[in-house]
Design a protein around this motif. Sequence first.
Motif, PDB file in Angstrom:
ATOM      1  N   SER A 782       0.463  -1.234   0.131  1.00 37.83           N
ATOM      2  CA  SER A 782       0.174   0.271   0.186  1.00 37.83           C
ATOM      3  C   SER A 782       0.535   1.449   0.108  1.00 37.83           C
ATOM      4  N   GLN A 783       0.644   2.471  -0.773  1.00 34.47           N
ATOM      5  CA  GLN A 783       1.039   3.880  -1.141  1.00 34.47           C
ATOM      6  C   GLN A 783       0.353   4.613  -1.795  1.00 34.47           C
ATOM      7  N   GLY A 784       0.540   5.564  -0.485  1.00 36.35           N
ATOM      8  CA  GLY A 784      -0.308   6.615  -1.473  1.00 36.35           C
ATOM      9  C   GLY A 784       0.216   7.520  -2.704  1.00 36.35           C
ATOM     10  N   GLY A 785      -0.588   7.934  -3.652  1.00 31.49           N
ATOM     11  CA  GLY A 785      -0.375   8.572  -5.000  1.00 31.49           C
ATOM     12  C   GLY A 785      -1.363   9.423  -5.458  1.00 31.49           C
ATOM     13  N   GLY A 786      -0.603  10.341  -6.310  1.00 28.43           N
ATOM     14  CA  GLY A 786      -1.826  10.834  -6.897  1.00 28.43           C
ATOM     15  C   GLY A 786      -1.987  11.329  -8.652  1.00 28.43           C
ATOM     16  N   SER A 787      -2.783  12.301  -8.930  1.00 30.37           N
ATOM     17  CA  SER A 787      -2.324  12.461 -10.741  1.00 30.37           C
ATOM     18  C   SER A 787      -2.556  14.435 -10.540  1.00 30.37           C
ATOM     19  N   ILE A 788      -1.452  14.801 -10.347  1.00 35.07           N
ATOM     20  CA  ILE A 788      -1.042  16.294 -10.072  1.00 35.07           C
ATOM     21  C   ILE A 788      -1.392  16.859 -11.235  1.00 35.07           C
ATOM     22  N   HIS A 789      -0.412  16.762 -12.207  1.00 35.30           N
ATOM     23  CA  HIS A 789      -0.639  17.342 -13.662  1.00 35.30           C
ATOM     24  C   HIS A 789      -1.394  15.979 -15.045  1.00 35.30           C
ATOM     25  N   ASN A 790      -1.800  16.805 -15.768  1.00 34.68           N
ATOM     26  CA  ASN A 790      -2.340  15.573 -16.450  1.00 34.68           C
ATOM     27  C   ASN A 790      -1.531  14.809 -17.458  1.00 34.68           C
ATOM     28  N   GLY A 791      -1.543  13.877 -17.387  1.00 35.02           N
ATOM     29  CA  GLY A 791      -1.347  12.720 -17.972  1.00 35.02           C
ATOM     30  C   GLY A 791      -0.355  12.085 -17.275  1.00 35.02           C
ATOM     31  N   SER A 792      -0.078  12.801 -15.697  1.00 32.89           N
ATOM     32  CA  SER A 792       0.384  12.106 -14.710  1.00 32.89           C
ATOM     33  C   SER A 792       0.432  11.733 -13.326  1.00 32.89           C
ATOM     34  N   LEU A 793       1.351  10.511 -12.796  1.00 31.09           N
ATOM     35  CA  LEU A 793       1.231   9.637 -11.965  1.00 31.09           C
ATOM     36  C   LEU A 793       2.127   9.361 -11.097  1.00 31.09           C
ATOM     37  N   GLU A 794       2.249  10.249  -9.768  1.00 27.11           N
ATOM     38  CA  GLU A 794       3.609   9.663  -9.126  1.00 27.11           C
ATOM     39  C   GLU A 794       2.631   9.501  -7.302  1.00 27.11           C
ATOM     40  N   ILE A 795       3.158   8.305  -6.886  1.00 25.64           N
ATOM     41  CA  ILE A 795       3.564   7.470  -5.944  1.00 25.64           C
ATOM     42  C   ILE A 795       4.483   7.347  -5.016  1.00 25.64           C
ATOM     43  N   MET A 796       4.302   7.565  -3.571  1.00 23.57           N
ATOM     44  CA  MET A 796       5.179   7.885  -2.498  1.00 23.57           C
ATOM     45  C   MET A 796       5.704   6.686  -1.984  1.00 23.57           C
ATOM     46  N   LEU A 797       7.544   6.569  -2.361  1.00 24.71           N
ATOM     47  CA  LEU A 797       7.441   5.463  -1.820  1.00 24.71           C
ATOM     48  C   LEU A 797       8.494   5.516  -0.496  1.00 24.71           C
ATOM     49  N   HIS A 798       9.039   5.978   0.221  1.00 26.70           N
ATOM     50  CA  HIS A 798       9.617   6.500   1.631  1.00 26.70           C
ATOM     51  C   HIS A 798       9.662   7.793   2.249  1.00 26.70           C
ATOM     52  N   ARG A 799       9.157   8.422   3.211  1.00 27.95           N
ATOM     53  CA  ARG A 799       8.676   9.331   3.889  1.00 27.95           C
ATOM     54  C   ARG A 799      10.072   9.027   5.435  1.00 27.95           C
ATOM     55  N   ARG A 800      10.778  10.296   5.575  1.00 32.28           N
ATOM     56  CA  ARG A 800      11.206  10.516   6.368  1.00 32.28           C
ATOM     57  C   ARG A 800      11.774  12.168   6.698  1.00 32.28           C
ATOM     58  N   LEU A 801      10.924  12.194   8.426  1.00 33.35           N
ATOM     59  CA  LEU A 801      10.516  13.223   8.665  1.00 33.35           C
ATOM     60  C   LEU A 801      11.298  13.447  10.133  1.00 33.35           C
ATOM     61  N   LEU A 802      11.292  14.878  10.384  1.00 33.18           N
ATOM     62  CA  LEU A 802      11.790  15.063  11.727  1.00 33.18           C
ATOM     63  C   LEU A 802      11.043  16.059  13.040  1.00 33.18           C
ATOM     64  N   TYR A 803       9.636  15.782  12.530  1.00 36.67           N
ATOM     65  CA  TYR A 803       8.850  16.355  13.654  1.00 36.67           C
ATOM     66  C   TYR A 803       7.636  15.945  13.702  1.00 36.67           C
ATOM     67  N   ASP A 804       7.595  15.725  15.029  1.00 36.79           N
ATOM     68  CA  ASP A 804       6.011  14.835  14.910  1.00 36.79           C
ATOM     69  C   ASP A 804       5.070  15.916  14.706  1.00 36.79           C
ATOM     70  N   ASP A 805       4.162  15.023  14.166  1.00 35.79           N
ATOM     71  CA  ASP A 805       2.572  16.174  13.830  1.00 35.79           C
ATOM     72  C   ASP A 805       1.495  16.264  14.736  1.00 35.79           C
ATOM     73  N   VAL A 806       1.909  15.881  15.803  1.00 37.44           N
ATOM     74  CA  VAL A 806       0.678  16.306  16.656  1.00 37.44           C
ATOM     75  C   VAL A 806       0.293  15.277  16.511  1.00 37.44           C
ATOM     76  N   ARG A 807       0.251  14.225  16.345  1.00 36.19           N
ATOM     77  CA  ARG A 807      -1.523  13.209  16.423  1.00 36.19           C
ATOM     78  C   ARG A 807      -1.973  12.355  17.264  1.00 36.19           C
ATOM     79  N   GLY A 808      -1.176  12.960  18.650  1.00 40.74           N
ATOM     80  CA  GLY A 808      -0.523  11.458  19.611  1.00 40.74           C
ATOM     81  C   GLY A 808       0.461  10.350  19.631  1.00 40.74           C
ATOM     82  N   VAL A 809       0.369   9.651  18.117  1.00 35.11           N
ATOM     83  CA  VAL A 809       2.555   8.933  17.959  1.00 35.11           C
ATOM     84  C   VAL A 809       3.657   9.760  19.091  1.00 35.11           C
ATOM     85  N   ALA A 810       3.733  11.440  18.907  1.00 30.76           N
ATOM     86  CA  ALA A 810       4.196  11.621  19.890  1.00 30.76           C
ATOM     87  C   ALA A 810       6.183  11.159  19.591  1.00 30.76           C
TER      88      ALA A 810
END
Length: 989
Positions: A782-810
Amino acid sequence: MAAEALRLAAAVLLLLCGTLSFPLGPETNPATTCGYESCHATKANMLNVHLVPHTHDDVGWLKTVDQYYYGDRNDIQHAGVQYILDSVVDQLLKNPDRRFIYVETAFFYRWWKRQSPSMQQTVRQLVDEGRLEFVNGGWCMSDEATTHYSAVIDQMTMGLRFLNETFGACGRPRVAWHIDPFGHAREHASMFAQMGYDGFFFGRLDYQDRTHRMVQLEQELLWRASDSLPPPTADLFTGILPNGYNPPEGFCWDQSCDDPPIRDDPDLEDYNVNDVVSRFLGIAKAQATVYKTNHIIMTMGSDFQYENANLWYKNLDKLILYVNALQANGSKVNVLYSTPSCYLQELHRANLTWALKTDDFFPYADSDHDFWTGYFTSRPALKRYERISNSNLQTCNQLEVLAGPASRTGPFGEGESQTMKKAMAVAQHHDAVSGTEKQHVANDYARRLANGWQRCQVLVSNSLAALSASSAKRIYCDNLNISVCPLTESSRKFAVTVYNPLARPVSWAVRLPVNGSAYAVSDAKGAAVDCQVVPVSAATRGVRRNRGFAVNELVFQVQAPPLGYSTYSVSLLQNGPPPASMKPRHPAAIQNEYLRVTFDPDTGLLSSLANLETKQSIKLTQNFYWYNASDGNNTESNQPSGAYIFRPNSSTPFIISQTAKTETVQTSVVQEVRQWFSPWVSQVVRLYAGSRALELEWTVGPLPIDDSLGKEVITRLDTSIQTAEVFYTDSNGREVLRRKKDFRPTWTLKQSEPIAGNYYPINSRAFIKDDADQLTVVTDRSQGGGSIHNGSLEIMLHRRLLYDDVRGVAEPLNETSHIFPDGLVVRGRLLLSLERPPVAADTHRLIAQEMVLQPLLTFTDGDLNPNTRLEFSGLQAALPPAVHLLTLTQWDQDLVLLRLEHQFQSWESKVSSQPVTVSLQKLFSTMEVVGVSEMNLSANQWKDEMRRFAWAPQTDETPVLKTFQDISPWEVTLRPMEIRTFLLRVVLR
């Protein structure tokens, strides 16, 4: 013929009479008043406020499953599920008016097993009287974006089966309850409807959607969750709870809350009954203005509450007493203890029509810049491991059935599948495969899956020993994707057994790490198989580190029969040809008999894709980019990207490299273009002989953070297809939904996040198309993705983040491990197919199915015993392409649970979308089916006894379910998107 018919009829009768009490559990006391009969009376001329005492117990999140159950590590979060259940039962016994609902069977099962017989009997009485009611009833409350439908069905079946066997009909939930998942999938609603639920309640939906529905009085609706199943098969009444799943503000009386208790001694200075009642009446009347009936629901509880249930119930008793006392003075508000099913019954009695919804509830945002679309990709390694584990579990289940008792006790010891089933069920939780848990909890989920697979390996080895008549030791190589397998790296002669869990034959490319330069491969009939040796890539050597030392890979195609295995012999050659060489240059093209792929000579990037069969060609470029994850430091919002939320700092991603360094390997078996974009991004563009799909094997990581920027890495496919800002995604691996940029089908969107607000979950595939061409991308997780531009398809592969998004996981989503202390490296595959739109489904559904249920390889060292059975199929014949064998698992002794599904939507294919008839008696090769009875999807009711509430949509149509009669109990017909579940009595041949 008459004698045969009599024998079949007797067999059916035997099954029905012999097993009727089994799936329905123990006999229920005739005097029971559970379910709808247990509901408290309401008052027709008043506003009835249904108070629902409940607890929301995550099956792992900030703490592991075990820590939550025992109340360990309260320094992280104060929560102990065993104490909640102890306390609730004690308090329910003190007042017969009180009610409580419980959801997570994984926790209740553990608690139940530790109770004395007298306590178990007490709890049975509470259930029989409807005072303790189970809702949802699955092993967990599953995520809806990142789960595959097959795993969801399995975990629901496990939980519901336990409730049936323990409590009988009174243990069967009437209501589905997904109060915490972060968006809601149409396929989940379809499954719940087919499981017999009367309604579905959830707590989270997009803030703009909620505002619209409050104005329109559409917070309760009819969800038509399939465009192929005839209504009302997949129709599900759906209610949106008023406070998420929390109590109204000021009315939380748990030990974790700070709201004042009801102080009802009038002699005290701080007597507050009048104030409490006044505030409550104000809240109730305000809530009633945004719902349609004179009934409203209030969830009185929250995360891990009721550990000291006395606090809650003492105050709820008083609230009911004092609010209802005002009725003597003309008040028109009536408060009562209730459950979701009792509330649902009153809505049904209202006999109204309801708004109709046919799309889903993705993406979910709780504020302007806060879209919960990051978790579609969070923890991509765990998401892949969960998907592989599902495939391994299905193989384990199937072989347990096909080999019979020999699978559980054989030459390799005691094997069992239950540990793996429980681990997979827990992994479906909405803070598990979703990737929204703490790191130590993610590690625990992976550990459970690994432990389950070890136990299943014994079962698989025993099964293959029985079926092949060979007790040679079997070796499992779980790291083949990084070219690690100690046996094949060192052995001069070995055998590979390829088990295919699909009910149709498959062709599969095998890649084995080796240190020799030439090998001979022969199939089960002794015929030579074309094989090639290619060098291990630099990217693979980098990602495997010191876990393997092979310099080459042996590549060959295998053919595996349906629900069966084939064995291939491999021998090292002394004087064979040298391995294929790598050519450090940009190739012009690679092609096989179906596809041709060209590359730009200047950049080394893909430039076109052609289908040679259909004579169609599209421009296609593909590259890697990264979004700079917001740290929350900007003028629009202080919301950072995190485990849940995707929020890029800009709508324009950074390109990792304009060009790719390339190496080319071309053989008769496989052609590869190995691309290197940066030290942390590489890819192999791969085309196997005979394949209708182009493989993109990507390797991403460690994502660099020395610049103090969190990174969200995507791959983007830009094509000449004219999409008009529309693309399509699957829902939990089943039906396909249309997505349009900056658009929601049932409300007018004010778009505030042009990237994150256009991301959707891709569970197994997505595609873009116009009138001439359709490009489908099949994912391996399972992955996230979208078609932001005409004729385009993008898929997110990997994430590395430096801040908590304040939704509980802390904690920030910054994954490392002892192997990758500098940041996690993730490898995966995308499969691309190019077809004409009207027939594309015939290709991409089957490709996606092979990705989900991939063959399992086992290895034996040395020469095979000459008496070894080298090939086997568990089916007498392959099933038609439109039919998928979804479930084959041991139910009890001589009982087997079978699910068959039609895997095409009604509009997808002129050929494959037709009804298909399957003979159950002519299905299996190792067992005879002597009895059959059909069940609902979750196997906790007989199909012909399943009754659901009927609901009327606000449309002119009056849907009438078409009924179809099978030719006989043994000849069953499947129609588009239909899943049929059977309990079979079998005899091993």
